[in-house]
Design an enzyme around this catalytic site. Sequence first.
Site, PDB file in Angstrom:
ATOM      1  N   LYS A   1       0.541   3.429  -2.940  1.00 18.54           N
ATOM      2  CA  LYS A   1      -0.665   4.250  -3.145  1.00 18.54           C
ATOM      3  C   LYS A   1      -0.356   5.747  -3.075  1.00 18.54           C
ATOM      4  CE  LYS A   1      -4.170   0.954  -1.324  1.00 18.54           C
ATOM      5  NZ  LYS A   1      -3.608  -0.354  -1.068  1.00 18.54           N
TER       6      LYS A   1
ATOM      7  N   TYR B   1      -2.740  -2.433 -10.505  1.00 18.24           N
ATOM      8  CA  TYR B   1      -2.805  -2.213  -9.056  1.00 18.24           C
ATOM      9  C   TYR B   1      -2.029  -3.309  -8.305  1.00 18.24           C
ATOM     10  CZ  TYR B   1      -4.772  -2.176  -4.354  1.00 18.24           C
ATOM     11  OH  TYR B   1      -4.912  -2.184  -2.991  1.00 18.24           O
TER      12      TYR B   1
ATOM     13  N   TYR C   1      -4.142   3.696   7.535  1.00 19.87           N
ATOM     14  CA  TYR C   1      -5.449   3.018   7.544  1.00 19.87           C
ATOM     15  C   TYR C   1      -6.319   3.567   8.678  1.00 19.87           C
ATOM     16  CZ  TYR C   1      -2.343  -0.306   5.129  1.00 19.87           C
ATOM     17  OH  TYR C   1      -1.419  -0.886   4.328  1.00 19.87           O
TER      18      TYR C   1
ATOM     19  N   SER D   1       0.796  -1.246   0.000  1.00 23.11           N
ATOM     20  CA  SER D   1       0.000   0.000   0.000  1.00 23.11           C
ATOM     21  C   SER D   1       0.822   1.287   0.000  1.00 23.11           C
ATOM     22  CB  SER D   1      -0.911   0.029   1.216  1.00 23.11           C
ATOM     23  OG  SER D   1      -2.091  -0.656   0.941  1.00 23.11           O
TER      24      SER D   1
ATOM     25  N   VAL E   1       1.227  -3.758   3.816  1.00 25.96           N
ATOM     26  CA  VAL E   1       1.190  -5.062   4.490  1.00 25.96           C
ATOM     27  C   VAL E   1       2.420  -5.936   4.203  1.00 25.96           C
ATOM     28  CG1 VAL E   1      -1.327  -5.176   4.726  1.00 25.96           C
ATOM     29  CG2 VAL E   1      -0.240  -6.105   2.681  1.00 25.96           C
TER      30      VAL E   1
HETATM   31  N1  GLN Z   1      -2.111  -5.123  -2.402  1.00 21.94           N
HETATM   32  C1  GLN Z   1      -2.724  -5.029  -1.160  1.00 21.94           C
HETATM   33  C2  GLN Z   1      -4.247  -5.143  -1.267  1.00 21.94           C
HETATM   34  O1  GLN Z   1      -4.883  -4.539  -2.100  1.00 21.94           O
HETATM   35  C3  GLN Z   1      -2.291  -3.754  -0.504  1.00 21.94           C
HETATM   36  C4  GLN Z   1      -2.811  -3.712   0.846  1.00 21.94           C
HETATM   37  C5  GLN Z   1      -1.950  -3.062   1.870  1.00 21.94           C
HETATM   38  O2  GLN Z   1      -0.738  -2.957   1.853  1.00 21.94           O
HETATM   39  N2  GLN Z   1      -2.677  -2.679   2.853  1.00 21.94           N
HETATM   40  O3  GLN Z   1      -4.850  -5.845  -0.497  1.00 21.94           O
END
Ligand code: GLN
Length: 322
Positions: A68, A190, A242, A65, A260
């Site tokens: 992002k 993505y 988050y 993430s 994650v």
């Molecule tokens: N690729 C992961 C997902 O879409 C990214 C999530 C993350 O790092 N929180 O679930």
Amino acid sequence: MQAKCGTAYLNELYEKYQSLDDGVLAKYIPELALANPDSFGICVATTNGQVFQVGESQKLFTIQSIAKAFVYGIALEDHGREYVNSKVGVEPTGEGFHSIVLDEKTNRPYNPMVNTGAIATTDLIKGNGATERLKRILQVFRLYTGRDLDINVPVFLSERATSNRNRAIAYLMLNFGMINERIEETLDLYFQQSSIMVDARDLAVMTATLANGGINPITGERALDERYVKDVISVMLTCGMYNYSGEWVYRVGIPAKSGVGGGIAATVPGKLGIGTFSPLLDTRGNSIRGMKVCEDIARDFGLHIFNVVPPKYNLQEWMDGE
Ligand code: GLN
């Protein structure tokens, strides 16, 4: 105020938190569950080009993430603020990163730091077809890190094979006309951007680049148009951790983004970037050792955005140290 040298200080943090083994590996993407729970690396890069690193700061892991934040920057460059704002908001959700929720009035995803918003910003990346769009992301990330980056194909395939929830999110947004029809291409993009391999040092240089107004302090190359730097940093501050984002601002007060894969990337505008890697996560998906490290650095050097108390250590001396 005491003086403290960069690497010596980071070594202290490493020693302090290495034995902390709370948390779990991300399991919902099977390939991520294979990480070594003991891995731990810390890096700080300053806007004047210094790099301090300890532990497994050069061990590669998937950015997840954290991508992002940087992809949001690309979407802003590709379309401008107004258009991007019409597709993705900037409001924290207070919910988990993969919650299936859109703003009821506008049908927009709440913000670009959770899956809904990130799938929407990924959809906005310009380019003729899948390969060109992926190339654009990798090129921009290269400007941020100063080196060529690869995708971890097993992680990409593992996520793609277990991605019904993200697929549901994408179709919901398609239903509301918030993203294009090329759903599979955008989802692949993505998952690929999430599977880009970085190390803690890369994350520190990327966030030092944001801290430095969009110019990589080591290579001198611009990675992000200066008009959009504050947009990216703002959503990192309000939405980057988050459903822990409010508490994060309260406790740590540094704009940050977690993934994650175990990474955290934090930026202190005008001063430095922090990159940490430790794959043991809390229930929200944030790296536990990484959060501790950021909290200590913020407290010891008085880096919380609203701090008015004299810090324990002087940042300038740290930056001037070895
Ligand atoms: N690729 C992961 C997902 O879409 C990214 C999530 C993350 O790092 N929180 O679930």
